[in-house]
Design an enzyme around this catalytic site. Structure first.
Site, PDB file in Angstrom:
ATOM      1  N   ASP A 196      -0.643   3.806  -3.194  1.00  0.00           N
ATOM      2  CA  ASP A 196       0.423   3.934  -2.205  1.00  0.00           C
ATOM      3  C   ASP A 196       1.758   3.865  -2.943  1.00  0.00           C
ATOM      4  OD1 ASP A 196       2.287   3.642  -0.180  1.00  0.00           O
ATOM      5  OD2 ASP A 196       1.063   2.262   1.008  1.00  0.00           O
ATOM      6  N   HIS A 197       2.471   4.987  -2.961  1.00  0.00           N
ATOM      7  CA  HIS A 197       3.701   5.053  -3.750  1.00  0.00           C
ATOM      8  C   HIS A 197       4.839   4.246  -3.141  1.00  0.00           C
ATOM      9  CE1 HIS A 197       5.513   6.492  -7.285  1.00  0.00           C
ATOM     10  NE2 HIS A 197       5.003   7.714  -7.288  1.00  0.00           N
ATOM     11  N   ARG A 198       4.659   3.738  -1.922  1.00  0.00           N
ATOM     12  CA  ARG A 198       5.650   2.826  -1.371  1.00  0.00           C
ATOM     13  C   ARG A 198       5.592   1.476  -2.082  1.00  0.00           C
ATOM     14  NH1 ARG A 198       3.851   2.777   4.797  1.00  0.00           N
ATOM     15  NH2 ARG A 198       1.906   2.367   3.663  1.00  0.00           N
TER      16      ARG A 198
END
Length: 465
Positions: free
Chosen positions: A435-437
């Site tokens: 998850d690039h968040r």
């Protein structure tokens, strides 16, 4: 007194369940906690124990019915029970003749017998919150005699189609969900297959044998099978429900909520395969199946301690990042019912042997369809072994609420540079989706490098903490 048992919440607020199989029939005497039915939720097949000791007064759904949580499931006659009043009986359909079923007190519409080999019970009424209720099939000892003019096909040991009266058991045949689906797809009624194998669990081989007999049977003045094959046999339509429906919803939610990114690393794991070979020959470890996946799982647990962002959750509602200080490790398992991801709680606290045993138990339970819904919740990171299908790499989708998932590719004997020379080595590819968040590229690379370091040199596990 009559005690009415309603379908309970089977975990995670699942709203409904499908009746897979009844283990009791009307009139049966049951004991406390005796298994009375198997139901399939969106996540697993669950055995329902009896909450009472007494006599089954009525079943409020048939195998194949989908029942909402809180709806009536079974009525029991219990001495001294403080129970509510069950729903009023429903009358038989107007204009239908009824006949007495041998060995059972239920009345069965004659038209229904002509339409189905297994008749429907009447007399249980509708759920209080509904104006209608599912149709039910009779169960219990005894048989129903069907005139050949009703054109029911029967599987018998020596002849496929009979011209005389046919005695069919009222009890629903015992079989597994894949066998039931196979029979349904081929337009074959399991009741008729079971007639040739009394007392046995119906298998796929039994269904195939029956289908072959039908194909070679001489023409006879009979009607279509009770479960007709669609006119267009070039397509098969399967209802979207159960595990498949839940998995699809979760994957769509994940794919369109968390910004996915995937990074790959191909590495030489010969040292790990040599370690596994030595462990396999160790007599002290007899009875334990320590495989590559167990070592990968151990490496993941160690690496997560150094990259906590991959062991975290994005809590949109609270506006917080929740970092876990434990590892609940999900292991993806392919089953006949679809993909499930059971969880090993506190996997980071287990040694290699215990971790291997937990993975083996988890896989066995999942393939048997016995994983409880609660066992598939609370994961913080997941592993999927795509290598068992001969796949080298992939871009796995995150389980909702998790920041990372690692795919382990196929182990291949490959020419590889080793100490300045080309040699045949054991090589595989790791694929990490994240998850690039929560995780940036540098953190993902560091995690993947830590996992790879353990697989290249298992001794490095002594250095990670």
């Amino acid at each position: 007194m009559i005690a009415e048992f309603r379908l309970p919440d089977l975990g995670e607020g699942l709203p409904e369940a499908e009746i897979v199989q009844w283990h009791v029939a009307e009139g049966d005497t049951v004991t406390l906690n005796q298994t009375i039915a198997e139901v399939e939720t969106a996540k697993a097949i669950v055995e329902i124990p009896s909450p009472y000791a007494g006599t089954v007064q009525g079943l409020h759904a048939a195998a194949g019915d989908v029942v909402e949580v809180g709806s009536p499931l079974v009525s029991f006659e219990v001495e001294g029970a403080d129970a509510g009043t069950p729903a009023a009986p429903a009358p038989a359909a107007e204009g239908h003749a009824v006949e007495q079923v041998v060995g059972d007190s239920a009345e069965v519409p004659a038209d229904d017998i002509a339409a189905r080999a297994t008749p429907n019970l009447v007399g249980y009424g509708a759920a209080p919150s509904s104006g209608s209720r599912p149709r039910r099939r009779a169960r219990g000892g005894g048989t129903v005699t069907i005139d050949p003019d009703t054109a029911v096909r029967e599987a018998a040991p020596h002849d496929v189609l009979r011209t005389g009266p046919i005695d069919l058991p009222l009890e629903r045949p015992r079989s597994t969900p894949p066998v039931r689906k196979f029979a349904k797809d081929h337009g074959i009624d399991l009741v008729l297959v079971a007639a040739a194998h009394p007392g046995e669990t119906v298998t796929r081989a039994h269904v195939e044998e029956y289908a072959a007999r039908l194909a070679t049977a001489p023409s006879a003045p009979v009607a279509a099978p009770t479960s007709p094959v669609p006119a267009d046999d070039r397509v098969t339509r399967t209802p979207i429900r159960g595990v498949r429906k839940h998995t699809a919803a979760a994957m769509v939610q994940s794919a369109f909520t968390a910004p996915h990114a995937t990074t790959f690393l191909t590495l030489d794991v010969t040292a790990t395969t040599e370690l596994l070979a030595s462990l396999k020959s160790d007599r002290a470890l007899d009875g334990h199946r320590i495989g590559l996946l167990a070592i990968v799982a151990k490496a993941v647990c160690l690496a997560l301690g150094r990259t906590p962002a991959l062991n975290a959750k994005w809590d949109e509602a609270a506006g917080e990042i929740v970092e876990h200080h434990y590892v609940n490790l999900g292991i993806a398992a392919a089953t006949d019912r679809g993909l499930v991801v059971p969880v090993i709680p506190d996997a980071d606290r287990l040694d290699l042997v215990d971790l291997a045993d937990a993975i083996a138990d988890l896989a066995t339970t999942a393939r048997a369809g016995r994983t409880a819904p609660a066992a598939m919740t609370g994961g913080t990171f997941s592993i999927t072994n795509v290598g068992v299908f001969g796949v080298d790499a992939g871009t796995p989708i995150l389980n909702p609420g998790e920041a990372g998932i690692l795919a382990v590719g196929a182990l291949r004997r490959t020419p590889w540079e080793h100490h300045g020379e080309i040699a045949l080595r054991d090589v595989l590819t790791l694929s990490l989706s994240f998850d690039h968040r929560l995780v940036d590229g540098a953190e993902a690379a560091r995690f993947l490098t830590d996992v790879a370091g353990v697989l290249r040199e298992p001794g490095r596990a002594m250095l990670l903490r």
